[in-house]
Design an enzyme around this catalytic site. Structure first.
Site, PDB file in Angstrom:
ATOM      1  N   THR A  11       4.458 -22.402  11.726  1.00 39.30           N
ATOM      2  CA  THR A  11       3.662 -22.442  12.892  1.00 39.30           C
ATOM      3  C   THR A  11       2.302 -22.500  12.495  1.00 39.30           C
ATOM      4  O   THR A  11       1.912 -22.060  11.220  1.00 39.30           O
ATOM      5  CB  THR A  11       3.808 -21.416  13.792  1.00 39.30           C
ATOM      6  OG1 THR A  11       3.393 -19.939  13.368  1.00 39.30           O
ATOM      7  CG2 THR A  11       5.207 -21.270  14.340  1.00 39.30           C
ATOM      8  N   GLY A  12       1.380 -23.302  13.057  1.00 40.88           N
ATOM      9  CA  GLY A  12       0.054 -23.736  12.429  1.00 40.88           C
ATOM     10  C   GLY A  12       0.132 -24.285  11.144  1.00 40.88           C
ATOM     11  O   GLY A  12      -0.504 -24.144  10.085  1.00 40.88           O
ATOM     12  N   GLY A  13       0.775 -25.157  11.220  1.00 37.88           N
ATOM     13  CA  GLY A  13       1.140 -26.012   9.752  1.00 37.88           C
ATOM     14  C   GLY A  13       0.677 -27.503   9.425  1.00 37.88           C
ATOM     15  O   GLY A  13       0.968 -28.176   8.593  1.00 37.88           O
ATOM     16  N   THR A  14      -0.284 -27.706  10.540  1.00 38.33           N
ATOM     17  CA  THR A  14      -1.175 -28.889  10.161  1.00 38.33           C
ATOM     18  C   THR A  14      -2.165 -29.012   9.483  1.00 38.33           C
ATOM     19  O   THR A  14      -2.539 -30.050   8.896  1.00 38.33           O
ATOM     20  CB  THR A  14      -1.391 -29.308  11.513  1.00 38.33           C
ATOM     21  OG1 THR A  14      -2.597 -28.370  12.360  1.00 38.33           O
ATOM     22  CG2 THR A  14      -0.437 -29.372  12.618  1.00 38.33           C
ATOM     23  N   GLY A  16      -4.696 -26.451   6.490  1.00 32.94           N
ATOM     24  CA  GLY A  16      -4.885 -25.001   5.504  1.00 32.94           C
ATOM     25  C   GLY A  16      -3.709 -24.503   4.804  1.00 32.94           C
ATOM     26  O   GLY A  16      -3.084 -25.357   4.269  1.00 32.94           O
ATOM     27  N   GLY A  18      -1.092 -23.251   6.056  1.00 28.26           N
ATOM     28  CA  GLY A  18       0.215 -23.536   6.670  1.00 28.26           C
ATOM     29  C   GLY A  18       0.688 -25.019   6.008  1.00 28.26           C
ATOM     30  O   GLY A  18       1.902 -25.236   5.744  1.00 28.26           O
ATOM     31  N   SER A 130      -4.405 -10.565   7.131  1.00 26.47           N
ATOM     32  CA  SER A 130      -5.728 -10.751   6.714  1.00 26.47           C
ATOM     33  C   SER A 130      -6.213  -9.544   5.866  1.00 26.47           C
ATOM     34  O   SER A 130      -5.749  -8.335   6.444  1.00 26.47           O
ATOM     35  CB  SER A 130      -6.791 -11.181   7.760  1.00 26.47           C
ATOM     36  OG  SER A 130      -8.134 -11.235   7.104  1.00 26.47           O
ATOM     37  N   TYR A 143     -10.395  -9.580  15.609  1.00 31.53           N
ATOM     38  CA  TYR A 143      -9.416 -10.369  14.661  1.00 31.53           C
ATOM     39  C   TYR A 143      -8.645  -9.113  13.796  1.00 31.53           C
ATOM     40  O   TYR A 143      -7.526  -9.312  13.618  1.00 31.53           O
ATOM     41  CB  TYR A 143     -10.214 -11.345  13.773  1.00 31.53           C
ATOM     42  CG  TYR A 143      -9.196 -12.009  12.610  1.00 31.53           C
ATOM     43  CD1 TYR A 143      -8.374 -12.925  13.243  1.00 31.53           C
ATOM     44  CD2 TYR A 143      -9.533 -11.838  11.358  1.00 31.53           C
ATOM     45  CE1 TYR A 143      -7.621 -13.673  12.158  1.00 31.53           C
ATOM     46  CE2 TYR A 143      -8.677 -12.637  10.514  1.00 31.53           C
ATOM     47  CZ  TYR A 143      -7.837 -13.361  10.809  1.00 31.53           C
ATOM     48  OH  TYR A 143      -7.179 -14.158  10.013  1.00 31.53           O
TER      49      TYR A 143
END
Length: 244
Positions: A11-14, A16, A18, A130, A143
């Site tokens: 997920t969030g693989g498009t 950076g 990921g 993080s 965050y």
């Protein structure tokens, strides 16, 4: 082909970290399904691409259906969604709070809940947290708290999935060179200042690379076969008490 025959969801693989993980998996023979709120950046990637917003539980439910139909089962689930703004807490609004926790925390929890039944026994889940969870930093209070909750999720999920030999771990990046530097809506000047601060305070005196984070994810996903509930820092010593 190290991962030939393996199946993974990122997920969030498009973009950076990921995307770096996706590229490494595909290069080594894995079949991958990736998600993103926008899929334009994933054009041409040899993966199943699904438009999905982690903060939208209907999208999370649809993701379960997509994974079941396209992959049937998976060996690795990398939950890499993240959202942060450099907003000092006196200026934070209810919307800032809800958006930060909806994406980082609620989205991570329910994605794991919905996809865990599709993970093969002996498989793995990796979350991104993080270095911010280890330190107080102006503008990152929401965050850091949201990601600290994800760190706690990983321990709980590790206990609950241990009977299936599914390992659940966390990769914790420090300052990493990504297009957005992990911050939404910051100006180029702010991002440059952010980068300079990172280089100065990180003991190794540089930013990490996306590939270095991806390597850590794949280590936790496939090689660390007797490791669960753990956090692997990829932060150049920033959160580890290293003094230089």
């Amino acid at each position: 082909m190290r991962y030939l025959g393996k199946k993974a969801v990122v997920t969030g693989g498009t973009h950076g970290m990921g995307r770096a993980t996706v590229d490494k998996l595909i290069a080594q023979g894995a079949e991958v399904l990736l998600t993103g709120r926008s899929t334009e950046k994933a054009e041409g990637v040899k993966a199943h691409v699904v438009k999905s917003d982690a903060a939208n539980l209907q999208d999370v439910e649809k993701l379960e259906t997509e994974v079941r139909e396209r992959l049937q089962s998976i060996d690795l689930l990398f939950i890499n969604v993240g959202y942060s703004t450099l907003t000092p807490f006196p200026q934070a609004t209810e919307n800032d709070y809800d958006r930060t926790f909806d994406i980082n925390t609620k989205g991570a929890f329910f994605t794991a809940q919905r996809l865990a039944p599709l993970i093969n026994d002996g498989g793995a889940i990796v979350f991104t947290t993080s270095v911010a969870t280890e330190q107080g930093a102006e503008g990152l209070t929401l965050y850091a708290a949201a990601k600290a909750a994800v760190r706690s999720f990983a321990r709980g999920f590790a206990a609950e999935l241990a009977p299936r030999d599914i390992r659940v771990n966390v990769v914790s990046p420090g300052f990493i060179d990504t297009p957005s530097m992990g911050v939404v809506g910051a100006s180029p000047e702010t991002l440059q200042e952010f980068k300079e601060i990172g280089d100065r305070i990180t003991p190794l005196k540089r930013h990490g690379t996306m590939d270095e984070v991806a390597d850590a994810v794949l280590f936790l996903g496939f090689d660390a076969t007797f490791t669960t509930g753990s956090e692997l820092a990829v932060d150049g010593g920033l959160g580890q008490g290293v003094q230089v």
